[in-house]
Write a protein that holds these residues in place. Sequence first.
Motif, short mmCIF file in Angstrom:
data_model
loop_
_atom_site.label_atom_id
_atom_site.label_comp_id
_atom_site.label_asym_id
_atom_site.label_seq_id
_atom_site.Cartn_x
_atom_site.Cartn_y
_atom_site.Cartn_z
N ALA A 1 -7.50 4.62 -3.96
CA ALA A 1 -8.61 4.02 -3.22
C ALA A 1 -9.16 2.78 -3.92
O ALA A 1 -9.63 1.84 -3.26
N PHE A 2 -9.13 2.78 -5.26
CA PHE A 2 -9.74 1.70 -6.02
C PHE A 2 -8.76 1.16 -7.07
O PHE A 2 -7.76 1.81 -7.40
N TYR A 3 -9.10 0.01 -7.58
CA TYR A 3 -8.30 -0.58 -8.66
C TYR A 3 -8.31 0.33 -9.88
O TYR A 3 -9.35 0.88 -10.27
N SER A 4 -7.15 0.50 -10.50
CA SER A 4 -7.03 1.30 -11.72
C SER A 4 -6.69 0.38 -12.89
O SER A 4 -5.67 -0.31 -12.87
N ARG B 1 0.83 -1.21 0.00
CA ARG B 1 0.00 0.00 0.00
C ARG B 1 0.85 1.25 0.00
O ARG B 1 0.48 2.28 -0.56
N LYS B 2 2.04 1.17 0.64
CA LYS B 2 2.90 2.34 0.69
C LYS B 2 3.62 2.58 -0.61
O LYS B 2 4.15 3.66 -0.86
N THR B 3 3.69 1.53 -1.45
CA THR B 3 4.35 1.65 -2.74
C THR B 3 3.38 2.25 -3.74
O THR B 3 2.19 2.02 -3.67
N GLU C 1 -5.93 -7.55 -1.38
CA GLU C 1 -5.36 -6.54 -0.51
C GLU C 1 -6.31 -6.16 0.60
O GLU C 1 -7.52 -5.99 0.39
N PRO C 2 -5.81 -6.00 1.83
CA PRO C 2 -6.69 -5.66 2.96
C PRO C 2 -7.51 -4.40 2.76
O PRO C 2 -8.58 -4.26 3.37
N ALA C 3 -7.06 -3.49 1.90
CA ALA C 3 -7.83 -2.26 1.66
C ALA C 3 -9.24 -2.56 1.17
O ALA C 3 -10.14 -1.74 1.36
N THR C 4 -9.45 -3.74 0.55
CA THR C 4 -10.78 -4.06 0.02
C THR C 4 -11.71 -4.64 1.08
O THR C 4 -12.91 -4.79 0.82
N PHE C 5 -11.17 -4.96 2.27
CA PHE C 5 -12.05 -5.54 3.29
C PHE C 5 -11.69 -5.11 4.72
O PHE C 5 -12.24 -5.63 5.69
N ALA C 6 -10.81 -4.12 4.89
CA ALA C 6 -10.39 -3.69 6.22
C ALA C 6 -11.54 -3.01 6.97
O ALA C 6 -12.43 -2.39 6.36
N THR C 7 -11.53 -3.11 8.29
CA THR C 7 -12.60 -2.55 9.12
C THR C 7 -12.05 -1.71 10.27
O THR C 7 -12.64 -1.65 11.35
N THR C 8 -10.92 -1.04 10.06
CA THR C 8 -10.39 -0.13 11.07
C THR C 8 -11.30 1.09 11.18
O THR C 8 -12.13 1.34 10.29
#
Length: 523
Positions: free
Chosen positions: A455-458, A10-12, A417-424
């Motif tokens: 935020a989303f797949y490109s 994610r940082k890349t 990737e956790p961004a698609t299902f993270a719940t923080t």
Amino acid sequence: MANDSATTARKTNRRAGGRSGNARRTTGFHLEQMPWRIPVNPDRPTEPIDTEGVQAIHKGAMHILENIGIEFLNDEALTILKDAGCRVTGNNVRMGEDFVMEMVARAPTEFTITPRNPDRAVTIGGRHMVFVNVSSPPNSWDIHRGKRSGDFETFKDFMKLTQFFNCIHIAGGYPVEPIDIHPSVRHLDCLFEKLTLTDKTCHAYSLGRERVEDVMEMVRIAGALSDDEFNAAPRMYTNINSVSPLKHDFPMIDGALRLARRGQPVMVTPFTLAGAMAPVTMSGAVTLSIAEGLAAIALLQYAAPGCPVGIGTFTSNVDMRSGAPAFGTPEYMRATQITGQLARFYGLPLRSSGVCTANIPDAQAMWETSNSLWAAVQSGTNMVYHAAGWLEGGLIASPEKFVMDCEVLQMIQRYFEPATFATTPEDIALSAIAEVGPNGHYFGCAHTQARYTDAFYSPIASDWRNYEAWEADGAVDTPERAHRIYRGIVDNFEPPAMDESIREELADYVARRKAEGGAPTDF
């Protein structure tokens, strides 16, 4: 590199082109793609059968091995298995469950293959999932030249695509057979190009002693390794197929033994087509496939205890009206998922494929391939063969299909990737919901502004504009967009760095082996 975390990804810059990206930008061609990473599948596998079903298939496979037997058309294998205490009658080998399970238990549950560029190392096993280019079609097809026999220049084009796309992790077999090079020396030319045009893990065809030994030596040279360094860890691999039903041939077993004794991985993949080379029922076809695969794995583990191996599934069905193979079918998906359950039962890494029966890169090609690829995800597959470029049941490789498949592979990677299902709390975004309220929109809120770039797949090949914008821009369809991407990659390709002295040593080896005649043939 094989264990890159999702946080690092994610940082890349998610769509950077890597080291060669800057070079491509100077030529006027640039494609934003995901960076190199080894995907990790976070999902629980789909398990169509219960514990009793797994036991039923296991016991069925054990019955085949103990009471029906497997034919080994290889005298060395027969000698080894007889020494192991198996019952050998002619070419037929019968082995008991205790022996098979003892041998299978010797195999590692996962292993890492390190090519000449250690940053391209791949881990096979666990939740890791790597994608391999299309391998072995005799023909190619593109939208401007149509179907034609494979040739060396097209082979090199596919090698460039293999290197360029970060979602392709392994340079497997020949993406297209270059029939304009004689088979006696074809492997020498192909491996030279593979090792210089790519820096990814590569593969040896188990088709005779000379080919296997040449490839191992060329991989050793390319990695600047001593013999001991090569033998100490996986640097390449082979894939072997049984000759269904119930048979292993000479050259593949010979090659597998040679690699296993030098610590190089062997993926054992029976090719069972339900209704033709296996029972018409999917559980029967999987049972046959498991028996064939375990027989070869038991042989390899007895000959080279602890050698890295995996079990593959290539179980599908035929069209009962024509007898032609069918891929990406519901039956194929279920067979892959069930084989995944058996692979986990035995503690073995799993190989499956991204395959279809379609003849051109059309809608059928993509729904069948997507079925195959998502079955790989659902089964917990670790190595996906033919993940990009396959057509006509493996008789055609297409560069447009390669690009289109890479779009799907990138989507799968993003899905993981956790961004698609993270719940923080940041993902639940209560502050943004409060900021926007019932009468606003989220385009301009701080939460969106901080995240909108990734935020989303490109996409790389999809066109997400509306019809009018697409039509005004020429109404270019997906295969044509993919063709333009393919040409942009190939026409602006720059090979990965290689020390000139190593390149010269490889070239000298190829020249010497050609002068010696390469691999013997009968024509």
